[in-house]
Design a protein around this motif. Structure first.
Motif, PDB file in Angstrom:
ATOM      1  N   ARG A  81       0.932  -1.280   0.000  1.00  0.00           N
ATOM      2  CA  ARG A  81       0.175   0.046   0.129  1.00  0.00           C
ATOM      3  C   ARG A  81       0.897   1.310   0.017  1.00  0.00           C
ATOM      4  O   ARG A  81       0.532   2.125  -0.644  1.00  0.00           O
ATOM      5  N   LEU A  82       1.839   1.163   0.830  1.00  0.00           N
ATOM      6  CA  LEU A  82       2.878   2.351   0.806  1.00  0.00           C
ATOM      7  C   LEU A  82       3.316   2.522  -0.762  1.00  0.00           C
ATOM      8  O   LEU A  82       3.680   3.659  -1.080  1.00  0.00           O
ATOM      9  N   ILE A  83       3.848   1.564  -1.373  1.00  0.00           N
ATOM     10  CA  ILE A  83       4.370   1.639  -2.848  1.00  0.00           C
ATOM     11  C   ILE A  83       3.184   2.072  -3.771  1.00  0.00           C
ATOM     12  O   ILE A  83       3.771   3.148  -4.548  1.00  0.00           O
ATOM     13  N   ASP A  84       2.093   1.788  -3.477  1.00  0.00           N
ATOM     14  CA  ASP A  84       1.078   2.409  -4.341  1.00  0.00           C
ATOM     15  C   ASP A  84       0.856   3.734  -4.026  1.00  0.00           C
ATOM     16  O   ASP A  84       0.534   4.654  -5.146  1.00  0.00           O
ATOM     17  N   VAL A  85       0.909   4.210  -2.875  1.00  0.00           N
ATOM     18  CA  VAL A  85       0.425   5.812  -2.463  1.00  0.00           C
ATOM     19  C   VAL A  85       1.603   6.412  -3.022  1.00  0.00           C
ATOM     20  O   VAL A  85       1.531   7.552  -3.826  1.00  0.00           O
ATOM     21  N   ALA A  86       2.748   6.020  -2.959  1.00  0.00           N
ATOM     22  CA  ALA A  86       3.844   6.843  -3.375  1.00  0.00           C
ATOM     23  C   ALA A  86       3.972   6.958  -4.910  1.00  0.00           C
ATOM     24  O   ALA A  86       4.144   7.884  -5.387  1.00  0.00           O
ATOM     25  N   GLN A  87       3.566   5.965  -5.593  1.00  0.00           N
ATOM     26  CA  GLN A  87       3.647   6.001  -7.170  1.00  0.00           C
ATOM     27  C   GLN A  87       2.470   6.972  -7.375  1.00  0.00           C
ATOM     28  O   GLN A  87       2.635   7.627  -8.618  1.00  0.00           O
ATOM     29  N   HIS A  88       1.307   6.878  -6.556  1.00  0.00           N
ATOM     30  CA  HIS A  88       0.041   7.675  -7.062  1.00  0.00           C
ATOM     31  C   HIS A  88       0.594   9.203  -6.957  1.00  0.00           C
ATOM     32  O   HIS A  88      -0.081  10.297  -7.530  1.00  0.00           O
ATOM     33  N   LEU A  89       1.350   9.360  -6.046  1.00  0.00           N
ATOM     34  CA  LEU A  89       1.874  10.707  -5.644  1.00  0.00           C
ATOM     35  C   LEU A  89       3.067  11.301  -6.808  1.00  0.00           C
ATOM     36  O   LEU A  89       3.595  12.389  -6.734  1.00  0.00           O
ATOM     37  N   GLY A  90       3.281  10.350  -7.732  1.00  0.00           N
ATOM     38  CA  GLY A  90       4.305  10.555  -8.707  1.00  0.00           C
ATOM     39  C   GLY A  90       5.648  10.188  -8.470  1.00  0.00           C
ATOM     40  O   GLY A  90       6.609  10.522  -9.202  1.00  0.00           O
ATOM     41  N   LEU A  91       5.803   9.490  -7.218  1.00  0.00           N
ATOM     42  CA  LEU A  91       7.265   8.988  -6.963  1.00  0.00           C
ATOM     43  C   LEU A  91       7.294   7.762  -7.688  1.00  0.00           C
ATOM     44  O   LEU A  91       6.650   6.793  -7.875  1.00  0.00           O
ATOM     45  N   ARG A  92       8.735   7.500  -8.095  1.00  0.00           N
ATOM     46  CA  ARG A  92       9.361   6.060  -8.803  1.00  0.00           C
ATOM     47  C   ARG A  92       9.920   5.465  -7.863  1.00  0.00           C
ATOM     48  O   ARG A  92      10.579   5.757  -7.042  1.00  0.00           O
ATOM     49  N   VAL A  93       9.264   4.228  -7.443  1.00  0.00           N
ATOM     50  CA  VAL A  93      10.008   3.327  -6.295  1.00  0.00           C
ATOM     51  C   VAL A  93      10.848   2.212  -7.099  1.00  0.00           C
ATOM     52  O   VAL A  93      10.401   1.587  -7.786  1.00  0.00           O
ATOM     53  N   GLN A  94      12.022   2.044  -6.455  1.00  0.00           N
ATOM     54  CA  GLN A  94      13.030   1.352  -7.015  1.00  0.00           C
ATOM     55  C   GLN A  94      13.469   0.352  -5.729  1.00  0.00           C
ATOM     56  O   GLN A  94      13.493   1.117  -4.649  1.00  0.00           O
ATOM     57  N   LEU A  95      13.709  -0.811  -5.998  1.00  0.00           N
ATOM     58  CA  LEU A  95      14.372  -1.894  -5.105  1.00  0.00           C
ATOM     59  C   LEU A  95      15.548  -2.113  -5.248  1.00  0.00           C
ATOM     60  O   LEU A  95      15.923  -2.655  -6.478  1.00  0.00           O
ATOM     61  N   ARG A  96      16.829  -1.905  -4.670  1.00  0.00           N
ATOM     62  CA  ARG A  96      18.018  -2.382  -4.906  1.00  0.00           C
ATOM     63  C   ARG A  96      18.425  -3.582  -3.958  1.00  0.00           C
ATOM     64  O   ARG A  96      18.025  -3.490  -3.010  1.00  0.00           O
ATOM     65  N   VAL A  97      19.036  -4.310  -4.730  1.00  0.00           N
ATOM     66  CA  VAL A  97      19.486  -5.630  -3.738  1.00  0.00           C
ATOM     67  C   VAL A  97      20.902  -5.702  -4.070  1.00  0.00           C
ATOM     68  O   VAL A  97      21.535  -5.598  -5.095  1.00  0.00           O
ATOM     69  N   ALA A  98      21.514  -5.752  -2.934  1.00  0.00           N
ATOM     70  CA  ALA A  98      23.233  -5.740  -3.074  1.00  0.00           C
ATOM     71  C   ALA A  98      23.666  -7.088  -2.578  1.00  0.00           C
ATOM     72  O   ALA A  98      23.272  -7.820  -1.841  1.00  0.00           O
TER      73      ALA A  98
END
Length: 94
Positions: free
Chosen positions: A77-94
């Motif tokens: 849900r946090l990811i969905d909210v961020a995207q609807h606010l125009g943010l681009r969410v990325q996950l980095r795995v190291a």
């Protein structure tokens, strides 16, 4: 005398709460999402009601996120909210 504990990072928070250290990355990711959401709402000068309308969720959920009350709010849900606010969410795995 302090009646609370302070944690400087997610690993310390896990230790204080008796959680396994494997939870630290999840806490960190959720924290980063909340900070980004709060900044986006503030930058766009949205009221909680306007942010709720823009993201398609209830105002009480937006208010909870803005106050850091994430009980029963999923990472998805946090990811969905961020995207609807125009943010681009990325996950980095190291």
């Amino acid at each position: 005398m302090k009646s609370y504990f302070e944690a400087k990072n997610s690993k310390e928070l896990c230790k204080l709460m008796g959680l396994p250290q494997s939870e630290a990355p999840k806490i960190e990711m959720r924290t980063q999402l909340v900070v980004a959401i709060k900044r986006a709402v503030e930058r766009q000068k949205l009221t909680h009601a306007q942010a709720a309308e823009k993201t398609g969720i209830g105002r009480t959920i937006i208010t909870a996120i803005m106050n850091g009350n994430l009980h029963r709010i999923s990472t998805d849900r946090l990811i969905d909210v961020a995207q609807h606010l125009g943010l681009r969410v990325q996950l980095r795995v190291a």
